[in-house]
Enzyme design. Structure first.
Site, mmCIF file in Angstrom:
data_model
loop_
_atom_site.group_PDB
_atom_site.id
_atom_site.type_symbol
_atom_site.label_atom_id
_atom_site.label_comp_id
_atom_site.label_asym_id
_atom_site.label_seq_id
_atom_site.Cartn_x
_atom_site.Cartn_y
_atom_site.Cartn_z
ATOM 1 N N THR A 30 -5.535 9.890 6.349
ATOM 2 C CA THR A 30 -5.670 10.055 4.903
ATOM 3 C C THR A 30 -6.589 11.246 4.648
ATOM 4 O O THR A 30 -6.998 11.938 5.574
ATOM 5 C CB THR A 30 -6.253 8.786 4.252
ATOM 6 N N CYS A 31 -6.916 11.461 3.380
ATOM 7 C CA CYS A 31 -7.759 12.603 3.053
ATOM 8 C C CYS A 31 -9.182 12.435 3.554
ATOM 9 O O CYS A 31 -9.918 13.414 3.669
ATOM 10 C CB CYS A 31 -7.774 12.843 1.545
ATOM 11 N N ARG A 41 -9.996 10.073 6.385
ATOM 12 C CA ARG A 41 -10.075 9.394 7.671
ATOM 13 C C ARG A 41 -8.901 9.792 8.556
ATOM 14 O O ARG A 41 -7.806 10.083 8.070
ATOM 15 C CB ARG A 41 -10.136 7.885 7.511
ATOM 16 N N GLU A 46 -10.764 0.892 -3.981
ATOM 17 C CA GLU A 46 -9.533 1.586 -4.385
ATOM 18 C C GLU A 46 -8.348 1.005 -3.618
ATOM 19 O O GLU A 46 -8.463 0.622 -2.458
ATOM 20 C CB GLU A 46 -9.672 3.097 -4.167
ATOM 21 N N GLN A 75 -0.991 3.862 2.075
ATOM 22 C CA GLN A 75 -1.151 4.724 3.244
ATOM 23 C C GLN A 75 -1.011 3.926 4.542
ATOM 24 O O GLN A 75 -0.463 4.422 5.534
ATOM 25 C CB GLN A 75 -2.503 5.422 3.165
ATOM 26 N N GLY A 118 2.247 19.576 -5.824
ATOM 27 C CA GLY A 118 2.596 18.634 -4.769
ATOM 28 C C GLY A 118 3.371 17.472 -5.356
ATOM 29 O O GLY A 118 3.228 17.154 -6.551
ATOM 30 N N ALA A 119 4.202 16.838 -4.526
ATOM 31 C CA ALA A 119 5.013 15.718 -5.011
ATOM 32 C C ALA A 119 4.975 14.544 -4.052
ATOM 33 O O ALA A 119 5.872 13.701 -4.054
ATOM 34 C CB ALA A 119 6.462 16.171 -5.235
ATOM 35 N N GLY A 120 3.929 14.479 -3.232
ATOM 36 C CA GLY A 120 3.772 13.357 -2.307
ATOM 37 C C GLY A 120 3.177 12.147 -2.994
ATOM 38 O O GLY A 120 3.095 12.075 -4.225
ATOM 39 N N SER A 129 -0.044 12.956 -5.081
ATOM 40 C CA SER A 129 0.301 13.713 -6.277
ATOM 41 C C SER A 129 1.030 12.831 -7.287
ATOM 42 O O SER A 129 0.806 12.938 -8.499
ATOM 43 C CB SER A 129 1.172 14.916 -5.909
#
Length: 583
Positions: free
Chosen positions: A49-50, A52, A114, A120, A192-194, A197
């Protein structure tokens, strides 16, 4: 069970290290393939992830597994092992289960509570299933982690302890204002379209923005996201609901133009380089305002997209001029411009009286005319002071500036006209963009700083208890499952014994009719099943308790079970799990 996790996160590594160690989608696939090809590991999954990067594996040797997984992480992340190792953490067996369950509940997130991490984890499992690197252990582990995370969010108020990274980022952009009021009527650009995003776009839509423009390298994905936003938020579903969002898609080369129209931009792509440079941001602000986008410090620092060579190479940034030299007791005529004392040689010849006078002057006091003691050369008399001053310079990099700066009126920073939220790792937006006048930038690093002291909700304690209970239950289930192949092999052996005895009976009684043969066969099977029922049920119960792993060995020894038969049953079960499609 020999579950091992090796990884790093925002808790163990600075954002700069996480940024450099981030794994692309291709790198994650190769890491999974290389891990299961390595000798100590039979299963593998990557959770990236962003904030970890974690590698999970089923290993047969702890020390060899740690060494192999650490080496593979270093190879695929692009960081040297020596640089990566100080930031790595290792969890084994029950501690590894506890770690993943805590992650799934949001307890280990940058923003506590969160829920985005659940998606994820699901993606991580699906990726491992597609590559057939997840067997029985990791399938069970990740699916249970998803259930634990959902339970924590449904049974507690952990959601109140924090928000998604997107919501938290928007709160930082709003700088204390109500996000709904801050966002209302604004035009948003989502790059971005993930999954991240898409979450950002949906969050902005719910917050009340008037328009969302989606840009992506694959235009079709941008179109799908824009269409979904139109369907969900383009109509007012109920009376009194003022959510009415116009959404459209644009190609990536339209980003500079759209940035001049946007009030807020959120970027989260998989790009390895910058998507928005500081220069591009400055040009966008100029396009909006029609005035040069000047930084408040030097007037044009905003448009610089690269640091000076000395800074990039680790050198010291040249010091700016610090003001007038009027009444300075030092002779500045012999000193080069930008003088900075870096060692003993630079202060040689200055005696204590002169240095004291300079100190008083720099501090704003009156210059003291202190004569030297007669008969003592100044430099020799002040050798100790000079040495101390040189040592200070070595330690702090430079001696405090000897020129007193003139008072400078603080230039108020212009009100932001462009809000930037960078949720990518590595970053999409040049960090220097925060110096552009009229821009407010929030990125992963600033979010980490802002969330460090965030208050913990009382529900966190309840979630921790849930995690502890679930870890115990998972461990018991895994220990019970460990003995299942042995029980299956025992029942298989019993069935073979029954079949053999029935065949021998038929040889002795060739005239036995089908009705009596079936009745005798059924009776023998019932006798065997009843004899085996209590021991097999009890051994599963005992095996589920801590330290119960030895019961499988005892069962194999008591009934003289073939080890290869047991192993073949285990391999068959694991193969079935690995061939399972995405959940």
């Amino acid at each position: 069970m020999s579950l091992l996790v090796v990884g790093l996160s925002h808790r163990s590594a600075p954002v700069s290290v996480l940024e450099r160690a981030s794994l692309s989608a291709d790198a994650q696939l190769k890491l999974l393939q290389d891990t299961v090809a390595a000798e100590p590991a039979t299963e593998a999954a990557v959770l990236a992830t962003c904030n970890r990067i974690e590698l999970y594996a089923d290993v047969d040797k702890f020390h060899a597994g740690v060494a192999e997984l650490s080496t593979l992480l270093a190879q695929h992340s692009g960081l040297g092992l020596e640089e990566l190792t100080p930031h790595l953490y290792v969890h084994y067996e029950d501690r590894a289960v506890h770690h993943l369950f805590s992650v799934a509940c949001g307890l280990d997130s940058m923003v506590v509570g969160e829920g985005q991490i659940l998606g994820q984890i699901k993606d991580s499992l699906a990726r491992a299933q597609e590559l057939h690197t997840a067997g029985r252990l990791l399938n069970d582990l990740f699916q249970q982690a998803l259930r634990v995370g959902k339970r924590a969010h449904s049974e507690t108020g952990i959601d109140r302890a924090g928000q998604s990274l997107v919501t938290f980022g928007l709160e930082q952009l709003a700088a204390g204002a109500d996000v709904q009021q801050w966002a209302r009527g604004k035009k948003a650009l989502v790059i971005g379209a993930g999954s991240m995003s898409s979450l950002a776009a949906a969050t902005l839509a719910r917050a009340g923005v008037a328009e969302i423009v989606v840009a992506n390298r694959t235009f079709e994905r941008a179109e799908r996201l824009a269409l979904l936003l139109e369907e969900q938020y383009g109509q007012r579903p109920t009376e009194g609901d003022d959510t009415d969002v116009l959404a459209r898609a644009v190609p990536m080369d339209s980003v500079p133009l759209e940035l001049t129209r946007a009030d807020v931009a959120v970027s989260c792509t998989g790009a390895t380089g910058l998507v928005l440079t500081a220069g591009a941001v400055a040009e966008a602000v100029e396009g909006r305002t029609g005035a040069p986008a000047a930084a408040p410090d030097d007037g044009r620092a905003a448009v610089h997209t690269a640091a000076p060579a000395a800074v990039r190479e680790g050198g010291e940034t040249p010091l700016p001029s610090t003001g007038t030299d009027e009444n300075c007791p030092l002779d500045l005529s012999s000193v080069q411009s930008g003088f900075s004392v870096m060692g003993e040689a630079a202060v040689a010849g200055m005696d204590a009286a002169t240095l004291e006078q300079h100190g008083a002057w720099a501090a704003g006091g009156a210059v003291v005319d202190r004569p030297r003691e007669s008969g003592r050369p100044g430099a020799e008399a002040d050798a100790e002071l000079i040495t101390a001053l040189a040592a200070t310079a070595t330690r702090v990099g430079r001696v405090p500036e000897r020129r007193r700066p003139e008072p400078v009126a603080e230039v108020p920073r212009p009100r932001p006209v462009l809000f930037l939220l960078d949720l990518a790792m590595p970053r999409d937006i040049d960090g220097a963009a925060h110096r552009v006048a009229g821009v407010r930038l929030v990125d992963i690093e600033s979010l980490a700083d802002a969330s460090a002291d965030a208050p913990m909700a009382s529900d966190v304690d309840l979630v921790r208890r849930i995690v502890a209970d679930e870890v115990a239950a998972f461990g018991a289930a895994q220990r019970a499952a460990h003995i299942t192949p042995t029980v299956v092999a025992l029942r298989s052996m019993a069935a073979d014994v029954v079949a053999g005895e029935i065949a021998r009976l038929e040889g002795r009684l060739p005239g036995l009719d089908d009705k009596h043969r079936a009745e005798i066969t059924q009776t023998v099977k019932r006798v065997v099943d009843k004899l085996l029922h209590a021991p097999t049920v009890r051994v599963k119960q005992l095996a589920a308790e801590p330290g119960g792993a030895g019961y499988a060995d005892a069962l194999r020894t008591l009934f003289d079970l073939d080890q290869e038969t047991v192993a073949s049953v285990s391999r068959a079960e694991n193969s079935t799990e690995k061939n399972r499609g995405p959940a």
